[in-house]
Motif scaffolding. Structure first.
Motif, PDB file in Angstrom:
ATOM      1  N   GLY A 100      -1.153  -6.157  -7.644  1.00 24.43           N
ATOM      2  CA  GLY A 100      -1.484  -6.732  -6.292  1.00 24.43           C
ATOM      3  C   GLY A 100      -0.253  -6.825  -5.229  1.00 24.43           C
ATOM      4  O   GLY A 100       0.836  -6.536  -5.019  1.00 24.43           O
ATOM      5  N   PRO A 101      -1.070  -8.110  -4.441  1.00 23.51           N
ATOM      6  CA  PRO A 101       0.906  -8.738  -3.887  1.00 23.51           C
ATOM      7  C   PRO A 101       1.852  -8.122  -4.063  1.00 23.51           C
ATOM      8  O   PRO A 101       2.706  -7.527  -3.756  1.00 23.51           O
ATOM      9  CB  PRO A 101       0.262  -9.442  -3.295  1.00 23.51           C
ATOM     10  N   TYR A 102       2.174  -8.604  -5.598  1.00 24.49           N
ATOM     11  CA  TYR A 102       3.055  -8.877  -6.333  1.00 24.49           C
ATOM     12  C   TYR A 102       3.913  -7.390  -6.349  1.00 24.49           C
ATOM     13  O   TYR A 102       4.776  -7.375  -6.995  1.00 24.49           O
ATOM     14  CB  TYR A 102       2.836  -9.704  -7.252  1.00 24.49           C
ATOM     15  N   SER A 103       2.686  -6.406  -5.660  1.00 29.03           N
ATOM     16  CA  SER A 103       3.998  -4.958  -6.500  1.00 29.03           C
ATOM     17  C   SER A 103       4.838  -4.661  -5.032  1.00 29.03           C
ATOM     18  O   SER A 103       5.386  -2.977  -4.958  1.00 29.03           O
ATOM     19  CB  SER A 103       3.143  -3.910  -6.252  1.00 29.03           C
ATOM     20  N   VAL A 104       3.932  -5.240  -4.288  1.00 23.44           N
ATOM     21  CA  VAL A 104       4.879  -4.842  -2.828  1.00 23.44           C
ATOM     22  C   VAL A 104       5.831  -5.658  -1.653  1.00 23.44           C
ATOM     23  O   VAL A 104       6.343  -5.467  -1.295  1.00 23.44           O
ATOM     24  CB  VAL A 104       3.478  -4.644  -1.648  1.00 23.44           C
ATOM     25  N   SER A 105       5.979  -6.930  -2.684  1.00 18.43           N
ATOM     26  CA  SER A 105       6.993  -8.269  -2.222  1.00 18.43           C
ATOM     27  C   SER A 105       6.955  -9.288  -3.411  1.00 18.43           C
ATOM     28  O   SER A 105       6.178  -9.186  -3.880  1.00 18.43           O
ATOM     29  CB  SER A 105       6.205  -9.164  -1.591  1.00 18.43           C
ATOM     30  N   GLY A 171      10.409  -8.254   1.948  1.00 20.52           N
ATOM     31  CA  GLY A 171       8.708  -6.710   2.797  1.00 20.52           C
ATOM     32  C   GLY A 171       8.233  -7.229   3.419  1.00 20.52           C
ATOM     33  O   GLY A 171       8.321  -7.535   4.550  1.00 20.52           O
ATOM     34  N   PRO A 172       6.948  -6.699   3.272  1.00 22.05           N
ATOM     35  CA  PRO A 172       6.471  -5.716   1.833  1.00 22.05           C
ATOM     36  C   PRO A 172       6.398  -4.799   2.156  1.00 22.05           C
ATOM     37  O   PRO A 172       6.478  -3.791   3.366  1.00 22.05           O
ATOM     38  CB  PRO A 172       5.419  -6.135   2.244  1.00 22.05           C
ATOM     39  N   ARG A 173       6.514  -3.258   0.962  1.00 22.06           N
ATOM     40  CA  ARG A 173       6.708  -2.048   1.369  1.00 22.06           C
ATOM     41  C   ARG A 173       5.680  -1.887   0.248  1.00 22.06           C
ATOM     42  O   ARG A 173       5.049  -1.502   0.040  1.00 22.06           O
ATOM     43  CB  ARG A 173       7.863  -1.886   0.214  1.00 22.06           C
ATOM     44  N   PRO A 174       4.905  -1.146   1.759  1.00 16.44           N
ATOM     45  CA  PRO A 174       2.496  -1.045   1.771  1.00 16.44           C
ATOM     46  C   PRO A 174       2.856   0.200   0.187  1.00 16.44           C
ATOM     47  O   PRO A 174       2.177   0.623  -0.099  1.00 16.44           O
ATOM     48  CB  PRO A 174       2.721  -0.443   2.554  1.00 16.44           C
ATOM     49  N   SER A 175       3.336   1.273   0.371  1.00 15.21           N
ATOM     50  CA  SER A 175       3.463   2.409  -0.045  1.00 15.21           C
ATOM     51  C   SER A 175       3.947   2.049  -1.849  1.00 15.21           C
ATOM     52  O   SER A 175       3.724   3.280  -2.473  1.00 15.21           O
ATOM     53  CB  SER A 175       4.688   3.416   0.336  1.00 15.21           C
ATOM     54  N   LEU A 176       4.052   0.779  -2.261  1.00 14.11           N
ATOM     55  CA  LEU A 176       4.621   0.500  -3.515  1.00 14.11           C
ATOM     56  C   LEU A 176       2.694  -0.228  -4.208  1.00 14.11           C
ATOM     57  O   LEU A 176       3.242  -0.251  -5.336  1.00 14.11           O
ATOM     58  CB  LEU A 176       5.516   0.075  -3.814  1.00 14.11           C
ATOM     59  N   TRP A 177       1.802  -0.352  -3.405  1.00 14.04           N
ATOM     60  CA  TRP A 177       0.748  -0.928  -4.128  1.00 14.04           C
ATOM     61  C   TRP A 177       0.231  -0.397  -5.442  1.00 14.04           C
ATOM     62  O   TRP A 177       0.123   1.030  -5.507  1.00 14.04           O
ATOM     63  CB  TRP A 177      -0.293  -0.647  -2.414  1.00 14.04           C
ATOM     64  N   ARG A 178      -0.104  -1.557  -6.164  1.00 11.89           N
ATOM     65  CA  ARG A 178      -0.809  -0.707  -7.285  1.00 11.89           C
ATOM     66  C   ARG A 178      -1.622  -1.710  -8.290  1.00 11.89           C
ATOM     67  O   ARG A 178      -1.464  -3.225  -7.646  1.00 11.89           O
ATOM     68  CB  ARG A 178       0.285  -0.289  -8.496  1.00 11.89           C
ATOM     69  N   THR A 179      -2.561  -1.475  -8.252  1.00  9.65           N
ATOM     70  CA  THR A 179      -2.756  -3.398  -9.083  1.00  9.65           C
ATOM     71  C   THR A 179      -4.170  -1.717 -10.230  1.00  9.65           C
ATOM     72  O   THR A 179      -4.185  -0.843 -10.553  1.00  9.65           O
ATOM     73  CB  THR A 179      -4.510  -3.182  -8.085  1.00  9.65           C
TER      74      THR A 179
END
Length: 226
Positions: A100-105, A171-179
């Motif tokens: 979630g948010p911790y995957s982009v920042s 960041g954040p770096r949205p391209s890294l989003w995962r959940t």
């Protein structure tokens, strides 16, 4: 909580050694200093506000636009902090959280907190005030993040180092989003997050009251800022 791990006790972390207790105690002291620093920042801002006003006309579109932008940022901060709790609150034990948010920042809660402070400052109708408060808050958060990262490295070693190499500190770096497909939600934790964030919105009537006092001449503005 801002770091990508759901802590309750150092002893709950698998493989934790005595060195972690020392780092944990240091972090606890740093968190107390962080709260004091932010409290002093807030008190100083409130005490200075009656003598500072926006250089933009109060009824003008720039002044009003900044105030509406500030409200939007506070709402975004509230929603963002709730999103973080969706991924933090339902975890059992202590583990790295990188979804979630911790995957982009690595520190999304602090990112949203800075946005909230910026939004609060913009309620004065001054971009300078908003940016100054946000930068001051960011400086405090950047310091405490360094303390947290030391703890996380001590606790998780190479796993945390790999996480740091992949995900930006702020960041954040949205391209890294995962959940994951499913997230266990801790509703009391989410409601506590909402309750803790509600004081953000007290800045609206507070600064409106200050503006009214300035307009009536009860206090005299000494500094006009755009």
């Amino acid at each position: 909580m801002s770091n990508p791990v759901f802590f309750s006790k150092p002893s709950e972390i698998r493989g934790a050694g005595p060195g972690l207790d020392v780092v944990w105690a240091r972090l606890a002291q740093a968190q107390v200093l962080r709260r004091h620093a932010l409290t002093l920042l807030g008190v100083a801002a409130v005490l200075a506000s009656p003598w500072i006003a926006s250089a933009w006309p109060q009824a003008g579109w720039v002044n009003q636009g900044l105030e509406w932008l500030g409200l939007g940022l506070m709402l975004l901060a509230l929603l963002g902090r709730c999103a973080c709790m969706l991924y933090l609150g339902g975890r059992k034990g202590a583990e790295l959280i990188a979804d979630g948010p911790y995957s982009v920042s690595r520190n999304p809660l602090y990112v949203f907190s800075v946005l909230a402070v910026l939004g609060i400052g913009l309620q004065t109708g001054s971009l300078v005030v908003g940016l100054a408060l946000a930068l001051a808050a960011f400086a405090v958060f950047r310091w405490i993040v360094a303390e947290e990262e030391h703890l996380l490295h001590t606790a998780f070693g190479a796993g945390y180092d790999a996480y740091c190499a992949r995900v930006p500190r702020f960041g954040p770096r949205p391209s890294l989003w995962r959940t994951p497909q499913r997230v266990t939600v801790d509703l009391p934790g989410v409601w506590k997050t909402v309750r803790d964030a509600l004081p953000y919105f007290l800045s609206i009537p507070l600064f409106e009251a200050i503006e009214a006092a300035q307009d009536t001449g009860w206090v005299h503005v000494r500094l006009w800022l755009f």
